[in-house]
Design a protein around this motif. Structure first.
Motif, PDB file in Angstrom:
ATOM      1  N   SER A  93     -22.325  76.695  29.364  1.00 44.00           N
ATOM      2  CA  SER A  93     -22.900  75.263  29.381  1.00 44.00           C
ATOM      3  C   SER A  93     -23.223  75.219  30.821  1.00 44.00           C
ATOM      4  O   SER A  93     -22.431  75.719  31.732  1.00 44.00           O
ATOM      5  N   THR A  94     -24.029  74.301  31.026  1.00 47.40           N
ATOM      6  CA  THR A  94     -24.606  73.877  32.326  1.00 47.40           C
ATOM      7  C   THR A  94     -23.307  73.201  33.058  1.00 47.40           C
ATOM      8  O   THR A  94     -22.707  72.539  32.595  1.00 47.40           O
ATOM      9  N   ASN A  95     -23.227  73.715  34.245  1.00 50.00           N
ATOM     10  CA  ASN A  95     -22.395  72.981  35.193  1.00 50.00           C
ATOM     11  C   ASN A  95     -22.674  71.558  35.302  1.00 50.00           C
ATOM     12  O   ASN A  95     -23.669  71.136  35.896  1.00 50.00           O
TER      13      ASN A  95
ATOM     14  N   HIS B  62     -33.430  67.276  38.613  1.00 53.69           N
ATOM     15  CA  HIS B  62     -33.945  68.565  38.016  1.00 53.69           C
ATOM     16  C   HIS B  62     -35.228  68.384  37.427  1.00 53.69           C
ATOM     17  O   HIS B  62     -35.447  67.481  36.673  1.00 53.69           O
TER      18      HIS B  62
ATOM     19  N   ASP C 148     -31.905  75.099  34.735  1.00 50.51           N
ATOM     20  CA  ASP C 148     -30.387  75.173  34.494  1.00 50.51           C
ATOM     21  C   ASP C 148     -29.837  74.074  33.300  1.00 50.51           C
ATOM     22  O   ASP C 148     -28.718  73.935  33.042  1.00 50.51           O
ATOM     23  N   MET C 149     -30.892  73.249  32.891  1.00 52.91           N
ATOM     24  CA  MET C 149     -30.633  71.874  32.106  1.00 52.91           C
ATOM     25  C   MET C 149     -30.071  72.727  30.487  1.00 52.91           C
ATOM     26  O   MET C 149     -29.260  71.747  29.969  1.00 52.91           O
TER      27      MET C 149
ATOM     28  N   LEU D  27     -29.178  75.967  28.728  1.00 55.34           N
ATOM     29  CA  LEU D  27     -28.810  77.459  28.809  1.00 55.34           C
ATOM     30  C   LEU D  27     -28.532  78.003  27.513  1.00 55.34           C
ATOM     31  O   LEU D  27     -27.507  77.198  26.821  1.00 55.34           O
TER      32      LEU D  27
ATOM     33  N   HIS E 239     -26.816  67.778  36.497  1.00 54.43           N
ATOM     34  CA  HIS E 239     -26.665  69.104  37.040  1.00 54.43           C
ATOM     35  C   HIS E 239     -26.978  68.998  38.453  1.00 54.43           C
ATOM     36  O   HIS E 239     -26.306  69.755  39.339  1.00 54.43           O
TER      37      HIS E 239
END
Ligand SMILES: [Zn+2]
Length: 355
Positions: free
Chosen positions: A229-231, A207, A222-223, A225, A203
């Protein structure tokens, strides 16, 4: 058959129900752990930030986790937090999970405002500093070339992407000159508890999630959510990246955490059901990979060709750039796994076909 978003959400539990912290206020979610929610001017319209009660070098105060983008509205919300929620104590430290603008944008402002240190991974510190220098900003020419090589051909879209060279520094105008390094496995004492750093890839460059075993809390950034779904994208700077493998492998690192862990995500609401959510994310990407593989079995596909496969809805330009990165990430997973091969066509576009 895939479950609907509602069915997936029903597998998670939200201990606070629909309660959200009011603007300029915080909400306690665990002892000494407070939730702040700030507005964002994007399709993703908010970010969660965290206040951790702390003591450093004998001084009482707060550690802040994540910062929001650099803009006056966010500074005003922080001023309200300072006035309402700090019990007259200072901010002692700023922890940033990763270098995306909504997380690190105001880090320099916060560190200067409180004369305190930024804590972040070395990779994300370096990337944020690089990106914030407007002369070497991300996007612009290189991004447009990358998208063109992956099949984006609309001249207007490409011209707009070429013109977006200062996007990152507009949201992250500066990064502190000094920092304290976070790395995988580091134990950070915060307010009498130990928080363990868990690195995650795919991501952002490096991170950092933070897990406190005693409190049973994971700040997941953001890993992981709960709803979206995480970008997971491939970017122009690293055009052969296998971001999806990195991301899926990183998710495995959260599986040893207890099932009742309270997950504090950067977007959405605090939840329990970490293991269910990780399985959902794995299933989601497995389904998308199957669809991409199917499309590439019918004809050689570029990243742009698989956009409508992955994203059936209409996308604006900003969403298209994210979606292109995701499309290439799925193609690269299949390519690296040996299921697809790639070749450049006469227009210089990478096309992926089944082996
Ligand atoms: Zn992010």
């Amino acid at each position: 058959m895939s479950l609907s978003r509602e069915q997936l959400e029903a597998q998670l539990h939200y201990p606070l129900g629909d309660t959200l912290p009011a603007s300029g206020r915080s909400l306690e979610v665990a002892p000494g752990v407070r939730w702040i929610r700030m507005a964002l001017p994007f399709a993703l319209d908010h970010i969660n930030l965290w206040l951790l009660r702390d003591e450093i070098d004998g001084q009482q105060g707060w550690t802040v986790v994540d910062c929001c983008i650099a803009r006056d509205e966010a500074k005003a919300q922080w001023e309200a937090i300072f006035a309402n929620e700090l019990q007259g104590l200072p901010v002692l430290r700023v922890i940033v999970t990763h270098m995306h603008p909504d997380h690190i944008g105001l880090a320099d402002w916060l560190c200067q405002r409180w004369n305190c240190r930024l804590w972040v991974s070395a990779t994300d510190y370096a990337m944020a500093r690089l990106g914030s220098q407007s002369t070497t900003g991300f996007g612009g020419e290189a991004a447009a070339d990358f998208f063109a090589a992956n099949g984006l051909s609309n001249p207007e879209s490409l011209a707009k992407i070429r013109g977006r060279a200062s996007y990152y520094p507009s949201l992250v105008p500066s990064v502190p000159n000094e920092y304290h390094r976070l790395y995988d496995g580091l134990q950070v004492p915060i307010g009498g508890h130990r928080w363990r750093c868990i690195s995650g890839y795919g991501h952002a460059p490096e991170h950092m999630a933070l897990h406190c075993e005693e409190l049973g809390v994971l700040i997941s950034g953001d890993m992981v959510l709960p709803r979206i779904s995480t970008n997971v994208s491939v970017y122009d700077q690293e055009p052969e990246a296998d971001s999806l493998t990195l991301f899926l492998d990183s998710l495995e690192k959260y599986l040893p955490l207890p099932a009742d862990t309270l997950v504090l995500p950067s977007h959405g609401k605090p939840f329990t059901g970490l293991h269910e959510r990780i399985q959902q994310l794995k299933d989601h990407h497995r389904d998308r990979l199957d669809e991409v593989m199917q499309a590439c079995s019918e004809k050689p596909c570029s990243g742009a060709d698989v956009l409508p496969v992955l994203f059936p809805r209409a996308l604006d330009l900003h969403q298209t750039t994210f979606a292109m990165g995701e499309a290439v990430a799925h193609l690269h997973w299949l390519w690296m796994a040996g299921e697809l091969r790639r070749a450049r066509d006469a227009q210089g576009v990478w096309r992926f076909s089944a082996r």
